[in-house]
Scaffold this motif. Structure first.
Motif, short mmCIF file in Angstrom:
data_model
loop_
_atom_site.label_atom_id
_atom_site.label_comp_id
_atom_site.label_asym_id
_atom_site.label_seq_id
_atom_site.Cartn_x
_atom_site.Cartn_y
_atom_site.Cartn_z
N HIS A 80 -29.34 -16.44 -4.25
CA HIS A 80 -29.66 -17.83 -4.99
C HIS A 80 -30.37 -17.86 -5.96
N GLN A 81 -31.55 -17.20 -5.96
CA GLN A 81 -32.61 -17.02 -7.07
C GLN A 81 -31.96 -16.62 -8.21
N THR A 105 -28.52 -16.15 -9.04
CA THR A 105 -27.58 -17.01 -9.62
C THR A 105 -28.04 -18.32 -10.29
N LYS A 106 -28.96 -18.71 -9.78
CA LYS A 106 -29.52 -20.02 -10.42
C LYS A 106 -30.30 -19.88 -11.70
N THR A 141 -28.99 -21.36 -15.10
CA THR A 141 -29.53 -22.22 -15.96
C THR A 141 -30.26 -21.83 -17.32
N GLN A 188 -21.31 -17.72 -5.85
CA GLN A 188 -22.21 -18.56 -6.25
C GLN A 188 -22.30 -18.85 -7.71
N LYS A 221 -22.08 -22.63 -9.67
CA LYS A 221 -23.50 -23.17 -10.16
C LYS A 221 -23.26 -23.13 -11.59
N TRP A 263 -22.24 -26.57 -12.44
CA TRP A 263 -23.34 -27.69 -11.98
C TRP A 263 -24.12 -27.66 -13.36
N TYR A 264 -24.48 -26.51 -14.07
CA TYR A 264 -25.47 -26.65 -15.04
C TYR A 264 -25.05 -26.49 -16.34
#
Length: 509
Positions: free
Chosen positions: A320-321, A323-324, A328, A379, A383, A386-387
Motif C-alpha cells: 500500500h505504501q 502503490t500510493k 500520487t 492496487q 489507486k 483515484w488520484y
C-alpha cells in the motif's frame, strides 16, 4: 469531479471475551446458512443429473436429454422460504435446523444465501466459458476451522443500525457496540456531513484479530487529470522483481514512507515470509506432532495462523505504501504485463517426465509470491483512478530485461543470475532492474486506465480465459524473446494478443 463510489473502511476490532464468543456464534450461523443453501442447490442438481442419465440410458442423445430436462435450481427467495419453514424455534420448543435463529441478526442468514447464489453462478459461468480467469470449481461446503470466519450485515439506510457510535466504537445491528483499535474519526465526520452512507459491514477474523470492513457509498472528488506535480514528473517505469521489490526509472524521495536505495531508484523488498520462516517452521513442526482433536493441537494451529496473518499484514502494508507513492507522484505508472500464475508454476513434472531442479524452482516460486506482484498491480489499477494518474501496461512479450535502454541492443544470453546488464554495442553497464525500468517507461504504449475486472485481466493482470469449459491451465508465462543482436532499437516481438472468441456454451440446466 464529484463522484459517488463504493468504498470500504477497514477497522480492527477489540471485542471483549463475551463479544468474541458471540461473534464466533454468528460466524457459525453464517456457515450453517451457506451450507443449507448449497445443499438445496446440490440436491436439485443431482435430480437433474439423474433424470438426464435415465433418458440417456433409454437411448436419447445426451444433448437432447439436457434440453428436455428442466429442474429449476432454487435461489435465495425459495431457499429462505424453505429455511423459515424448517428452522424451528427454541421459544416454543419446536425443533428444526436452526431453532436459535431469533438470537442472530436476520441479515447473517440472508447474506449467506446471497453468497451461495453467487458461488453457484460463478461455477456455472466458469464452466460455460462466460467467466474470464481460472476455472472456478464446483461449490463446496464450508467447514469450521477451514473456512474463514466471517458474516455480513445490511441495514435500512433510512434507519441505520450500523453506525459509529463514537470515534472508537462501532455499533452493529442487534449485536451492540464493539470497541475499535483504530480511530473512525474520518468516517464519522463524513457521515455527519452527508458525504458517506453506510451500506453494509463485513466482520471477519484473520489470525488472532477481528476486523470490520464498513462498505459506504461515498461522494469523492476524483480528479479527471493529473495534478501539476504529477504532470511535472511525467511517466515512471516500474520493473517488479524479487531481489528488490521494484526498480524505478525515476526516483522516489528517500525520506518518504517507502524504503528505497540506489538514489531512490530501488524499492527494498522486506520479504516478510522469509523473515518469519524460522518461526513458521518451528510452529508447523509443533503442530504436526500434536494429536488430532486435542486442545494442544488447536492452540498450535492458532499459533501457525497467527504467524501467517502477521506476514500478510506486513506485506500489505508495504504494498500500500509503494502503490500510493507511485499513484500520487507520477502522471503515468508503467508496469509489465506479468502472468504470475505461469511464472510460479511447479516444475515437478510427471512420473513419466519428471522435472529438473524442482527444489530450486520451488524456492523461486516462493520468493515471487512473497513479493506479490499481482497484488501490487491490482492496487495500482484502482489507486491510479483515484488520484488522477493512469496505468500503462507493457506488452507481455517485449524483452525489457534483455534490451539495452540506450541503443536497443539485445543480450540473448542474459540469465536470472546476471544482476548487471552489459551492452557490448554501446558499452552501457547498469543494474538490470533499472535498465528494465527505463525500457518499460520508454516503450509502453498509450496509457489506458487498467481495470482488474476486464476481460484481459485477473489478479495477475492477464487474460487466462480457458480454451474450453474443461480445459486445464494455460502455459503463458513472462517470456522475453530476444531477436538477433543489432544496433536497431528493439520492436515488439509479437502483435497484441486478441481476445479469445466466445466458446460454445454448455447448457447444464
Amino acid at each position: 469531479m464529484k463522484t459517488e463510489v463504493l468504498r470500504a473502511y477497514r477497522f480492527t476490532l477489540a471485542p471483549s471475551p463475551a463479544q468474541e464468543q458471540k461473534l464466533l456464534r454468528w460466524c457459525g450461523n453464517a456457515r450453517l446458512a451457506f451450507n443449507y443453501a448449497l445443499a438445496t442447490k446440490k440436491a436439485a442438481h443431482e435430480r437433474w443429473r439423474a433424470t438426464v442419465d435415465e433418458l440417456v440410458a433409454d437411448g436419447v442423445p445426451e444433448a437432447d436429454a439436457r434440453k428436455k430436462t428442466k429442474v429449476p435450481i432454487p435461489s435465495k427467495p425459495a431457499i429462505q422460504k424453505a429455511f423459515n419453514a424448517e428452522r424451528g424455534d427454541t421459544r416454543t420448543d419446536v425443533e428444526g435446523v436452526c431453532p436459535w435463529w431469533h438470537e442472530v441478526n436476520t441479515y447473517v442468514f440472508q447474506s449467506a444465501f446471497i453468497d451461495a447464489d453467487r458461488a453457484w453462478k460463478n461455477w456455472l459461468d466458469s464452466f460455460s466459458g462466460k467467466r474470464a480467469g481460472r476455472r472456478v470449481g464446483y461449490p463446496r461446503f464450508k467447514k469450521r476451522g477451514r473456512a474463514r470466519d466471517s458474516f455480513r450485515l445490511h441495514h435500512d439506510v433510512k434507519k441505520p443500525g450500523i453506525r459509529l457510535a463514537t470515534h472508537r466504537r462501532l455499533r452493529l445491528g442487534s449485536f451492540g457496540e464493539v470497541r475499535m483499535h483504530d480511530s473512525g474519526k474520518r468516517l464519522f465526520r463524513q457521515v455527519a456531513r452527508g458525504e458517506a452512507v453506510v451500506q453494509s459491514v463485513t466482520v471477519s477474523r484473520g489470525g488472532h484479530r477481528w476486523y470490520a470492513s464498513v462498505l459506504c457509498k461515498v461522494t469523492m472528488d476524483i480528479p479527471d487529470r493529473p495534478t501539476r506535480r504529477q504532470a511535472e514528473r511525467g511517466k515512471v517505469g516500474v520493473d517488479l522483481g524479487v531481489k528488490v521489490l521494484a526498480g524505478l526509472s525515476k526516483p522516489l524521495p528517500p525520506d518518504g514512507p517507502v524504503r528505497v536505495s540506489g538514489d531512490g531508484l530501488l524499492v527494498d523488498n522486506p520479504r516478510p515470509l522469509r523473515a518469519a520462516m524460522q518461526r513458521l517452521v518451528k510452529a508447523q513442526r509443533v503442530l504436526s506432532r500434536k494429536e488430532k482433536g486435542s486442545k494442544g493441537r488447536e492452540k498450535a494451529r492458532q499459533r501457525v495462523g497467527r504467524l501467517h496473518h502477521q506476514v500478510a499484514v506486513r506485506r500489505n502494508a508495504v504494498l500500500h505504501q509503494v502503490t500510493k507513492a507511485l499513484a500520487t507522484r507520477f502522471a503515468v505508472v508503467a508496469v509489465e504485463n506479468l502472468h504470475v500464475a505461469g511464472m510460479t508454476r511447479t516444475a515437478r513434472g510427471t512420473v513419466e517426465a519428471p522435472g529438473r531442479r524442482v527444489r530450486q524452482k520451488a524456492g523461486l516460486n516462493r520468493a515471487i509470491l512473497d513479493s506479490a506482484p499481482g497484488e501490487l498491480r491490482r492496487q495500482l489499477a484502482y489507486k491510479t483512478s483515484w488520484y488522477g494518474s493512469q496505468l500503462a501496461v507493457l506488452d507481455r512479450w517485449w524483452p525489457s530485461s534483455k534490451s539495452c535502454s540506450d541503443c536497443g541492443w539485445q543480450d540473448t544470453s542474459l540469465t536470472l543470475s546476471d544482476r548487471m546488464f552489459h551492452c557490448t554495442n554501446c558499452g552501457l553497464t547498469m543494474d538490470r532492474d533499472l535498465n528494465a525500468a527505463l525500457n518499460i517507461e520508454r516503450h509502453t504504449e498509450t496509457p489506458n486506465v487498467a481495470s482488474d475486472r476486464g476481460e484481459t485481466q485477473n489478479a495477475c493482470g492477464a487474460s487466462v480465459r480457458l480454451p474450453g469449459p474443461r480445459a486445464g491451465k494455460q502455459d503463458a508465462v513472462k517470456r522475453e524473446d530476444a531477436g538477433p543482436s543489432g544496433p536497431a532499437p528493439p520492436r515488439r516481438s509479437n502483435p497484441p494478443t486478441l481476445p479469445t472468441p466466445a466458446h460454445e456454451q454448455v447448457k447444464l440446466f
